[in-house]
Design a protein around this motif. Structure first.
Motif, PDB file in Angstrom:
ATOM      1  N   ILE A  90      -1.467 -12.308  -2.810  1.00  0.00           N
ATOM      2  CA  ILE A  90      -2.795 -11.706  -2.854  1.00  0.00           C
ATOM      3  C   ILE A  90      -3.023 -11.178  -4.266  1.00  0.00           C
ATOM      4  N   SER A  91      -4.100 -11.613  -4.880  1.00  0.00           N
ATOM      5  CA  SER A  91      -4.367 -11.208  -6.254  1.00  0.00           C
ATOM      6  C   SER A  91      -5.814 -10.750  -6.394  1.00  0.00           C
ATOM      7  N   LEU A  92      -5.997  -9.722  -7.201  1.00  0.00           N
ATOM      8  CA  LEU A  92      -7.326  -9.183  -7.503  1.00  0.00           C
ATOM      9  C   LEU A  92      -7.237  -8.489  -8.849  1.00  0.00           C
ATOM     10  N   LYS A  93      -8.210  -8.758  -9.694  1.00  0.00           N
ATOM     11  CA  LYS A  93      -8.197  -8.188 -11.034  1.00  0.00           C
ATOM     12  C   LYS A  93      -8.159  -6.670 -10.953  1.00  0.00           C
ATOM     13  N   GLY A  94      -7.268  -6.091 -11.747  1.00  0.00           N
ATOM     14  CA  GLY A  94      -7.102  -4.650 -11.753  1.00  0.00           C
ATOM     15  C   GLY A  94      -6.024  -4.162 -10.819  1.00  0.00           C
ATOM     16  N   PHE A  95      -5.408  -5.091 -10.032  1.00  0.00           N
ATOM     17  CA  PHE A  95      -4.357  -4.720  -9.088  1.00  0.00           C
ATOM     18  C   PHE A  95      -3.155  -5.638  -9.295  1.00  0.00           C
ATOM     19  N   LYS A  96      -1.991  -5.117  -8.921  1.00  0.00           N
ATOM     20  CA  LYS A  96      -0.780  -5.917  -9.002  1.00  0.00           C
ATOM     21  C   LYS A  96      -0.784  -6.992  -7.915  1.00  0.00           C
ATOM     22  N   THR A  97      -0.335  -8.186  -8.258  1.00  0.00           N
ATOM     23  CA  THR A  97      -0.252  -9.274  -7.287  1.00  0.00           C
ATOM     24  C   THR A  97       0.799  -8.923  -6.227  1.00  0.00           C
ATOM     25  N   LEU A  98       0.428  -9.140  -4.958  1.00  0.00           N
ATOM     26  CA  LEU A  98       1.301  -8.787  -3.847  1.00  0.00           C
ATOM     27  C   LEU A  98       1.766 -10.046  -3.131  1.00  0.00           C
ATOM     28  N   LYS A  99       3.043 -10.099  -2.827  1.00  0.00           N
ATOM     29  CA  LYS A  99       3.610 -11.189  -2.016  1.00  0.00           C
ATOM     30  C   LYS A  99       3.974 -10.614  -0.668  1.00  0.00           C
ATOM     31  N   TYR A 100       3.575 -11.343   0.407  1.00  0.00           N
ATOM     32  CA  TYR A 100       3.770 -10.818   1.761  1.00  0.00           C
ATOM     33  C   TYR A 100       4.238 -11.936   2.670  1.00  0.00           C
ATOM     34  N   ALA A 101       5.283 -11.640   3.453  1.00  0.00           N
ATOM     35  CA  ALA A 101       5.807 -12.613   4.426  1.00  0.00           C
ATOM     36  C   ALA A 101       5.170 -12.348   5.780  1.00  0.00           C
ATOM     37  N   ILE A 102       4.532 -13.357   6.345  1.00  0.00           N
ATOM     38  CA  ILE A 102       3.839 -13.204   7.626  1.00  0.00           C
ATOM     39  C   ILE A 102       4.862 -13.056   8.748  1.00  0.00           C
ATOM     40  N   GLY A 103       4.635 -12.019   9.583  1.00  0.00           N
ATOM     41  CA  GLY A 103       5.537 -11.764  10.690  1.00  0.00           C
ATOM     42  C   GLY A 103       4.884 -12.077  12.020  1.00  0.00           C
ATOM     43  N   THR A 104       5.262 -11.304  13.023  1.00  0.00           N
ATOM     44  CA  THR A 104       4.746 -11.557  14.365  1.00  0.00           C
ATOM     45  C   THR A 104       3.382 -10.916  14.601  1.00  0.00           C
ATOM     46  N   ASP A 105       3.032  -9.919  13.800  1.00  0.00           N
ATOM     47  CA  ASP A 105       1.759  -9.224  13.986  1.00  0.00           C
ATOM     48  C   ASP A 105       0.604 -10.117  13.554  1.00  0.00           C
ATOM     49  N   LYS A 106      -0.324 -10.316  14.469  1.00  0.00           N
ATOM     50  CA  LYS A 106      -1.497 -11.133  14.143  1.00  0.00           C
ATOM     51  C   LYS A 106      -2.546 -10.331  13.359  1.00  0.00           C
ATOM     52  N   LEU A 107      -2.461  -9.007  13.450  1.00  0.00           N
ATOM     53  CA  LEU A 107      -3.343  -8.114  12.694  1.00  0.00           C
ATOM     54  C   LEU A 107      -2.475  -7.237  11.797  1.00  0.00           C
ATOM     55  N   PHE A 108      -2.754  -7.205  10.522  1.00  0.00           N
ATOM     56  CA  PHE A 108      -1.952  -6.387   9.617  1.00  0.00           C
ATOM     57  C   PHE A 108      -2.831  -5.851   8.483  1.00  0.00           C
ATOM     58  N   THR A 109      -2.363  -4.779   7.885  1.00  0.00           N
ATOM     59  CA  THR A 109      -3.071  -4.123   6.773  1.00  0.00           C
ATOM     60  C   THR A 109      -2.139  -4.049   5.574  1.00  0.00           C
ATOM     61  N   LEU A 110      -2.645  -4.422   4.422  1.00  0.00           N
ATOM     62  CA  LEU A 110      -1.850  -4.415   3.197  1.00  0.00           C
ATOM     63  C   LEU A 110      -2.549  -3.560   2.139  1.00  0.00           C
ATOM     64  N   THR A 111      -1.746  -2.945   1.289  1.00  0.00           N
ATOM     65  CA  THR A 111      -2.276  -2.090   0.226  1.00  0.00           C
ATOM     66  C   THR A 111      -1.928  -2.688  -1.126  1.00  0.00           C
ATOM     67  N   LEU A 112      -2.916  -2.857  -1.966  1.00  0.00           N
ATOM     68  CA  LEU A 112      -2.690  -3.331  -3.334  1.00  0.00           C
ATOM     69  C   LEU A 112      -2.607  -2.135  -4.277  1.00  0.00           C
ATOM     70  N   GLU A 113      -1.632  -2.161  -5.142  1.00  0.00           N
ATOM     71  CA  GLU A 113      -1.465  -1.076  -6.100  1.00  0.00           C
ATOM     72  C   GLU A 113      -2.235  -1.382  -7.381  1.00  0.00           C
ATOM     73  N   PRO A 114      -2.871  -0.358  -7.958  1.00  0.00           N
ATOM     74  CA  PRO A 114      -3.580  -0.572  -9.229  1.00  0.00           C
ATOM     75  C   PRO A 114      -2.612  -1.042 -10.305  1.00  0.00           C
ATOM     76  N   ASP A 115      -3.099  -1.937 -11.128  1.00  0.00           N
ATOM     77  CA  ASP A 115      -2.310  -2.427 -12.259  1.00  0.00           C
ATOM     78  C   ASP A 115      -2.741  -1.678 -13.507  1.00  0.00           C
ATOM     79  N   ASN A 116      -2.066  -0.576 -13.773  1.00  0.00           N
ATOM     80  CA  ASN A 116      -2.428   0.242 -14.923  1.00  0.00           C
ATOM     81  C   ASN A 116      -1.781  -0.239 -16.209  1.00  0.00           C
TER      82      ASN A 116
END
Length: 1009
Positions: free
Chosen positions: A86-112
């Motif tokens: 997951i990538s967005l300008k101004g934030f650190k790129t996040l890598k996430y392994a999909i598990g059993t949860d069909k609904l999940f929430t992720l937090t992107l950290e600011p890229d200072n």
């Protein structure tokens, strides 16, 4: 060959759209392990739990990607065990392994790491957040990284020079009461903390994520009757779904007063006082003159008891004191719960000297203890909630006579008034000067005030996606309680005047103690809110709708007998965008308070606003313009209100009066007096606000800019009529009759660049111009146009126009006469505006500059291999100040006050050509003390407001200790000020002689693990 083709076709069909077609590069994809059979829904948030729009979600090993919508959600078909980026300008790129949860929430950290200028992907508004690229309302924000650079207790003091449109003025440095006043586009804004109005500004700076100013009608329309003055929105830190991080900061600052008025020593004071009495014609036989022997004794210090020469300020005040601050915080969480908690302790000592013989503290100290706990929960996949708590304990201490009394007496006591101590170590004094300053400081006992504040903010939010995709509802409840209790342990003291070698005259009573406990103020607030929203994207069409009802109920903390003040109503917002290119928004507030007639038409007001925006860079004709990265044009217009009804002024009031005697008997009759006339038509103050702006970024986002123009008309302003006599025997009530206009420009420009070898630097400037005009004020009919307040800037000073000083009797004889006064050479000469040969009230007009107030800020900094440095400059132009009173004029307080260094440059026949101060007078001079342009001076100043240098230790040095960050830093506050020489060395903010603003040198360390 055929087998190979069939095998490729089979693989392609089994992988569907996730595999490359036959003939494409097979190395571009990884082979999927099994058939895809699940749909996953993710929600992307920033570290403050704001949804992130436009983030790119890529399924690793495929060409499949999608983007998050305005609510931060994305939908992806994948297998358990797959990984996404997951990538967005101004934030650190996040890598996430999909598990059993069909609904999940992720937090992107600011890229200072790539930006020294803090920014956010969303704009905070009163009750919602908006993606930056879709925002139309006029706002500006400062973030935690800059806020914590200022070693202050109130966040208001950390905003100076950082926000366009916000003017700050710190008129006192008294610990616990040093918060700067805030003026936003000419108005005093309200304070909103996490969506709830709460006027608390002194708390832990490290718990503040951002401070946002809401400026135009579109940003504040939902506030309804609280919107026309603008708002300061404080967003506190929230937890995020990441590993726990603990942070500890320890700071120690040395604080010093910036400036004090400079009184003359005893010899110069006595010499000037003799001169002032001669100027006023006081005869030598009056016994008020200092003889030459006394002047000599003052000068050579031969008899310090009978002819004292005391610098009282140096005698009772220290040159510096300490300010200590310790902050501990922890944050973290997971998908189910996220938290941010912090604790802070502050100890700010004052400047009064103390003595060991006292068993209690008499210094003006200030201590505070602050606890913050913000917890957000995912109770179910559809239901979330949060509990935000703030607890604050503040304790202040000061001498029994109060700090304000001592500072005031410093301005009313000449250097020869009395020695601090007599030969027998008793407190010295005279019949005229009985308030010995040392005795007041160390011998008047003490008083303490205990403050207690609790702020609770709880919400529940339910997703209604099962019924309508994008629909949600939320309920919020908040409670705020404040209490201040005084403990007074005053002690009286006597002073003694030596009349003979061993004889003393006593004035006052020695050693009487007065004890008391009382509630200084107590208040409560409860807030209830219910809102429902809809956020959905249909192809290229985005729609966001919010409807809300709320109730805000409070009691007056300063008046325990006052009835509760309650504001209730509804508000709403609807925003539409097409392809992120064209934006339209409409907001409204419909509310009112219980201070209006229940059966009238003024109990509720409707306040609408609309706005339009255009992201020009998205147009096809801009694709070839590679230098422009962002370019947005936006405008808004709307009406907002301000609730200023007074205390049930629509009721007629009658009060018990004195009980006079009638006849010769003993009986009395209670009289009844009528209160101010009632006004049954009282209504809200209103403002029609127009705003237009353009912002953008060019040169690969290195240069960002914003320019705005605003024009706001305020009407139905509450004021009393000024063109009526009082023949009716009563006062006229407040009425909605005033009209003012405020207008101006704001601009921001920021450049940042990353160079080779990890060197970064930035430069950011902002400037604001705010003008005003009185459109209507009820004033008496004036004989001349120049006397009217209408048409002048709001708050314009009025007085006589000074034409210098009279230089001779011949000049006086040839000038207009002054009613009730006979001028002398050295007096101020005034202009006869109506040419009638007389100086009187008909010659009063606007004095001082009428130019719009111009204020600005500039920050710059750099970073290189762990070393960072930043500075903030701040200044004001076209500002008028009026010098007068006991901090500037000589011999005030009926002649018993001191004289100052600037009084040495008074007019005499010898100094006539260079004098900057009129001839001296003993006490009041009705001519020279009259309001006039002579005393209006430039209040312009330029200040190095803040500077910081820090060094972050390399990770390789500290990782073995289990630490992630260790940063050493030093910063300063109010380090240097350049102001007009017309102020004669006085501070441009505390020129009236009150408790001075402080300069601080701060040193600290921050450790994270």
């Amino acid at each position: 060959m055929l087998k190979s083709a069939l095998l490729s076709l089979l693989v392609y069909q089994s992988l569907g759209a996730f595999a490359a077609p036959p003939g494409k590069n097979p190395n571009a994809l990884k082979r999927r392990s099994h058939v895809i059979d699940a749909v996953y829904t993710g929600t992307l948030l920033d570290d403050q739990n704001n949804p992130l729009d436009g983030a790119t979600v890529n399924l690793i090993g495929t060409r499949v990607e999608t983007k998050s919508d305005r609510s931060g959600k994305f939908v992806l078909t994948a297998n358990e065990g797959d990984s996404i980026t997951i990538s967005l300008k101004g934030f650190k790129t996040l890598k996430y392994a999909i598990g059993t949860d069909k609904l999940f929430t992720l937090t992107l950290e600011p890229d200072n790491s790539s930006s020294l200028i803090p920014r956010s992907a969303v704009v905070q508004e009163a009750y919602n957040t908006v993606p930056q690229n879709l925002a139309i309302a006029s706002t500006d924000a400062v973030y935690n990284k800059d806020i914590v650079k200022s070693p202050v207790t109130s966040f208001r003091n950390a905003l100076s020079g950082r926000l366009a449109g916000l003017y700050t003025l710190q008129s006192s440095g008294l610990a616990g009461s040093d918060g700067a006043s805030l003026t936003l586009r000419g108005q005093s804004p309200i304070i909103i903390i996490d969506g709830v109005v709460a006027n608390i500004t002194a708390f832990d700076l490290e718990e503040i994520e951002s401070v946002t100013v809401l400026k135009d009608a579109l940003a504040t329309a939902m506030l309804g009757v609280r919107g026309s003055h603008g708002a300061i929105l404080v967003t506190t830190k929230k937890g995020s779904a990441k590993k726990q991080q603990i942070s500890f900061t320890a700071q120690t600052a040395v604080q010093q007063p910036i400036s004090w008025p400079k009184p003359l020593n005893a010899f110069n004071y006595a010499t000037l006082r003799n001169e002032a009495m001669r100027n006023d014609g006081i005869p030598q036989s009056s016994g008020l003159y200092y003889p030459q022997a006394a002047l000599d004794a003052y000068k050579n210090g031969s008899d310090p008891i009978n002819f004292p020469n005391v610098n009282y300020r140096d005698a009772i005040l220290k040159n510096s004191s300490l300010f200590n601050r310790y902050t501990l915080s922890a944050s973290g969480g997971n998908r189910s719960a996220r938290y941010f908690v912090s604790m802070e302790q502050i100890n700010q000592s004052g400047f009064f000297k103390t003595v060991d013989s006292n068993s209690y503290n008499t210094n003006n100290n200030f201590k505070s203890y602050i606890v913050r706990s913000n917890v957000d929960l995912n109770i179910t996949n559809k239901l979330s909630g949060g509990i935000y708590l703030l607890g604050r304990i503040q304790n202040s201490n000061e001498p029994g006579v109060t700090t304000g009394t001592i500072i005031s007496n410093l301005l009313n006591t000449p250097a020869n008034a009395y020695p601090l101590l007599n030969a027998n170590n008793s407190f010295a004094g005279t019949q005229l000067y009985q308030n010995n300053l040392l005795a007041q400081t160390i011998g008047s006992g003490y008083r303490q005030r205990y403050y207690r504040d609790v702020l609770v903010n709880v919400y529940l939010k339910q997703s209604l996606d099962d019924f309508v995709k994008g629909l949600w509802m939320q309920a919020k409840v908040a409670y705020n309680s404040t209490l201040a209790e005084d403990i007074v342990r005053n002690k009286s003291f006597a002073v003694f005047q030596q009349t003979a070698p061993a004889t003393y005259a006593q004035f006052g009573t020695n050693g009487t103690q007065a004890n008391g406990n009382s509630i200084a103020y107590q208040g409560r607030m409860d807030y209830e809110e219910f809102s429902i929203g809809y956020d959905k994207t249909f192809g290229k069409n985005g729609l966001n709708i919010l409807m809300m009802g709320n109730r805000d109920n409070s009691t007056d903390a300063n008046d325990a007998q006052a009835l509760p003040y309650t504001i209730t109503g509804i508000s709403g917002r609807a925003a539409y965008n097409y392809d992120g290119k064209y934006m339209a928004e409409a907001t409204f507030g419909f509310n009112g308070s219980n201070r209006y007639p229940p059966d009238g038409n003024t109990k509720r007001g409707f306040f609408p606003a609309v706005g339009l925006g255009w992201n020009i860079e998205k147009e096809d004709f801009m694709k070839s313009v590679s230098a422009i990265n962002r370019l947005k044009l936006y405008t808004s217009y709307g009406q907002s209100g301000w609730d200023n009804p007074g205390y049930f002024i629509y009721y007629p009031r009658f009060f018990d009066g004195p009980s006079p005697y009638f006849g010769t008997g003993a009986g009395t009759v209670t009289s009844i007096t009528e209160g101010t006339l009632p006004n049954g038509n009282i209504t809200f103050e209103k403002a029609n606000k127009f705003n237009v702006g353009i912002n953008g970024a060019v040169l690969d986002n290195k240069l960002a800019f914003t320019v705005e123009y605003f024009n706001n008309k305020y009407y139905d302003l509450v004021m009393q009529r000024g063109n009526n006599s009082t023949l009716i025997g009563n006062d006229y009530p407040n009425e909605n009759i005033g009209q003012n206009k405020y207008f101006g420009f704001e601009g921001q420009l920021a450049w940042q660049q990353n160079l080779k070898n990890k060197f970064q630097y930035f430069i950011s400037v902002n400037a604001s111009s705010v003008g005003s005009k009185v459109l209507y004020i009820s004033e008496v009919n004036q004989p001349y146009a120049y006397m009217y307040r209408t048409g002048q800037p709001v708050g314009q000073q009025f007085g006589y126009v000074a034409q210098g000083l009279f230089q001779s009797q011949a000049e006086i004889n040839s000038s207009p006469t002054t009613v009730g006064y006979k001028p002398q050479p050295g007096d101020i000469k005034y202009q006869d505006l109506n040419n009638d040969g007389v100086i009187n009230q008909n010659d009063v007009t606007a004095i001082g500059s009428s130019k719009p107030l111009f204020f600005y800020g500039a920050s710059l900094g750099a970073g290189w291999h762990g070393l960072d440095i930043s500075v903030l400059f701040q200044g004001v132009k076209n500002r008028n100040v009026y010098l007068s009173g006991g901090s500037y004029w000589a011999f005030q307080n009926n002649g018993t006050g001191p004289a100052y260094e600037q009084n040495l440059n008074r007019w005499t026949p010898q100094t006539a050509a260079t004098a900057t101060y009129p001839r001296l007078s003993y006490g009041v001079n009705s001519n020279n003390d009259a309001a006039s342009s002579y005393w209006v001076r430039s209040g312009d100043y330029f200040r190095l407001k803040n500077a910081e240098i820090g060094y972050t230790l390399p990770t390789t040095w500290i990782s073995k200790l289990g630490l992630t960050t260790v940063r050493l830093f030093a910063n300063g506050y109010n380090l240097f000020t350049s102001s007009s020489s017309q102020l004669d060395g006085l501070s441009p903010e505390t020129y009236t002689g009150g408790y001075p603003v402080l300069r601080l040198y701060n040193f600290g360390v921050n450790v994270k693990f």
